[in-house]
Enzyme design. Structure first.
Site, PDB file in Angstrom:
ATOM      1  N   LYS A   1       0.830  -1.220   0.000  1.00  0.00           N
ATOM      2  CA  LYS A   1       0.000   0.000   0.000  1.00  0.00           C
ATOM      3  C   LYS A   1       0.856   1.258   0.000  1.00  0.00           C
ATOM      4  O   LYS A   1       0.441   2.282  -0.551  1.00  0.00           O
ATOM      5  CB  LYS A   1      -0.972  -0.011   1.190  1.00  0.00           C
ATOM      6  CG  LYS A   1      -2.024  -1.093   1.039  1.00  0.00           C
ATOM      7  CD  LYS A   1      -3.397  -0.673   1.495  1.00  0.00           C
ATOM      8  CE  LYS A   1      -4.408  -1.739   1.115  1.00  0.00           C
ATOM      9  NZ  LYS A   1      -5.698  -1.603   1.750  1.00  0.00           N
TER      10      LYS A   1
ATOM     11  N   LYS B   1      -5.331 -11.936  -8.701  1.00  0.00           N
ATOM     12  CA  LYS B   1      -6.667 -12.117  -8.139  1.00  0.00           C
ATOM     13  C   LYS B   1      -7.599 -10.974  -8.537  1.00  0.00           C
ATOM     14  O   LYS B   1      -7.131  -9.857  -8.797  1.00  0.00           O
ATOM     15  CB  LYS B   1      -6.586 -12.262  -6.613  1.00  0.00           C
ATOM     16  CG  LYS B   1      -6.449 -10.993  -5.840  1.00  0.00           C
ATOM     17  CD  LYS B   1      -6.803 -11.200  -4.363  1.00  0.00           C
ATOM     18  CE  LYS B   1      -6.882  -9.829  -3.717  1.00  0.00           C
ATOM     19  NZ  LYS B   1      -7.471  -9.785  -2.434  1.00  0.00           N
TER      20      LYS B   1
ATOM     21  N   LYS C   1     -11.080  -5.302  -6.136  1.00  0.00           N
ATOM     22  CA  LYS C   1     -11.939  -4.149  -6.364  1.00  0.00           C
ATOM     23  C   LYS C   1     -11.155  -2.904  -6.743  1.00  0.00           C
ATOM     24  O   LYS C   1     -11.706  -1.955  -7.263  1.00  0.00           O
ATOM     25  CB  LYS C   1     -12.881  -3.889  -5.189  1.00  0.00           C
ATOM     26  CG  LYS C   1     -12.284  -3.872  -3.804  1.00  0.00           C
ATOM     27  CD  LYS C   1     -13.403  -3.567  -2.798  1.00  0.00           C
ATOM     28  CE  LYS C   1     -13.316  -4.314  -1.493  1.00  0.00           C
ATOM     29  NZ  LYS C   1     -12.183  -4.026  -0.669  1.00  0.00           N
TER      30      LYS C   1
END
Ligand code: ATP
Ligand code: LTN
Length: 334
Positions: A115, A197, A200
């Site tokens: 992140k 994967k 969102k």
């Protein structure tokens, strides 16, 4: 242990719009757990602000997530579904646990590294201590089990380490939680790059099926899914795109991959993709209808929020008071 049942805790961040991956990998598996466990599911809005949010949009997304939990079939009477930010004990315990967590431990967290790379202009302290807040969430409710995906295992490990460290100093205060490995949780891959994967936060809208996509959009996205030129519906690693579609079809219909291979033997990818799109759209139709109905019933949702906030706060407060006493804070005079 509450009412003779073990306790289970989980939740999702109130960011972005849920994908088919979140649904098949997490939410759908939660639906039957209330029979066996006392369950708490948070809308993790405190965690969400580690990344900048637009206030109006964020408020809407958080409420939509809570509504979606219910629309997907989580019974709000049997499951305590609530907003993390409505229970101040999360932030309070998080502070205390910060003082029992080492910089070195937090430095090793891969989610922090990922992140920080993604949000290089906003590497805030909250992003760094994110796992401590997650530990507070879980330990406040004395959770025995925590269903999370593999991506969250490292955070669960640090939660266990913090709990054991605290118990080592002050006695048995916290239940040390275990990861809950339910039925093999489907790992849904991106429709545009089946080695990644489905997520969102993917920038390519065709990569993810959103839980709120309509039937036409769902079918169109499956039609565009990246596959291969083998032209046969086979469940093998060499065909990751088709394998992912078989996994999705299996997760929705309950059929085994071999049965799916047989069902589509000799058929083209076009037919198969359409079939996958249709079963997914049919699965989501009742969720959409229920979501629309619930969104219009403000009083009902407000009632659920109030009731469950209070319930969560009651259990959380019990643990927090115990912790405050153990660390030696002066007792309150009432
Ligand atoms: P982001 O893209 O913002 O990192 P995400 O889509 O990966 O988010 P999370 O909010 O991190 O979702 O995860 C919520 C839950 O959904 C977790 O339990 C996670 O393991 C599960 N989950 C997320 N993506 C998938 C996927 N593609 N397949 C299966 N389970 C998933
Ligand atoms: N970090 C988790 C969300 C989360 C969570 C939790 C999950 C926050 N607190 C406590 C389980 C238990 C995620 O990103 N999926």
């Amino acid at each position: 242990m509450l009412d003779g049942k073990k306790t289970l805790y989980s939740g999702m961040q109130a960011t972005g719009t849920l994908t088919l991956g979140n649904y098949l990998g997490a939410l759908k598996n939660w639906l039957t757990l209330a029979d066996e466990y006392t369950t708490f599911y948070g809308v993790m809005d405190l965690h969400s602000i580690t990344v900048r949010q637009d206030p109006a949009d964020f408020r809407k997304k958080a409420r939509n997530l809570l509504t979606l939990y219910i629309a997907a079939g989580l019974d709000p009477v049997k499951n305590c579904i609530y907003f993390q930010s409505h229970v101040p004990a999360h932030a309070e315990l998080s502070w205390i646990l910060n003082c029992f967590t080492y910089m070195g431990e937090l430095n090793r967290m891969t989610q922090f590294k990922d992140k920080s790379a993604k949000h290089a202009d906003n590497i805030n302290a909250g992003l760094f201590t994110y796992p401590v807040l997650m530990a507070a969430d879980i330990l406040l409710y004395q959770a025995d089990v925590v269903p999370v995906g593999v991506d969250q295992m490292q955070h669960l490990e640090i939660t266990r380490d913090i709990a054991q460290r605290f118990n080592g100093i002050y006695g048995e205060v916290f239940t040390v939680p275990e990861a809950y490995l339910g039925k093999v949780g489907a790992k849904v891959m991106s429709l545009q790059d089946p080695t990644k994967k489905m997520s969102k936060s993917d920038e390519n809208p065709n990569a993810s099926i959103l839980l709120m996509d309509d039937t036409d959009t769902i079918i169109r996205k499956f039609k565009r899914a990246v596959t291969d030129s083998e032209a046969q519906v086979r469940y093998r690693d060499e065909q990751p795109g088709i394998k992912n579609l078989i996994d999705i079809y299996s997760a929705v219909t309950g059929k085994k991959p071999e049965e799916v291979e047989k069902e589509f033997d000799g058929k083209g990818y076009g037919d198969f993709k359409l079939a996958v799109g249709e079963v997914v759209a049919n699965m989501l139709k009742p969720v959409h209808e229920e979501f629309d109905r619930l969104t219009k019933d403000k009083a009902f949702i407000d009632g659920i929020i109030k009731e469950n906030d209070e319930k969560a706060a009651y259990y959380a407060m019990k643990t927090l008071r115990k912790v405050q006493k153990k660390v030696g804070f002066t007792e309150r005079i009432r």
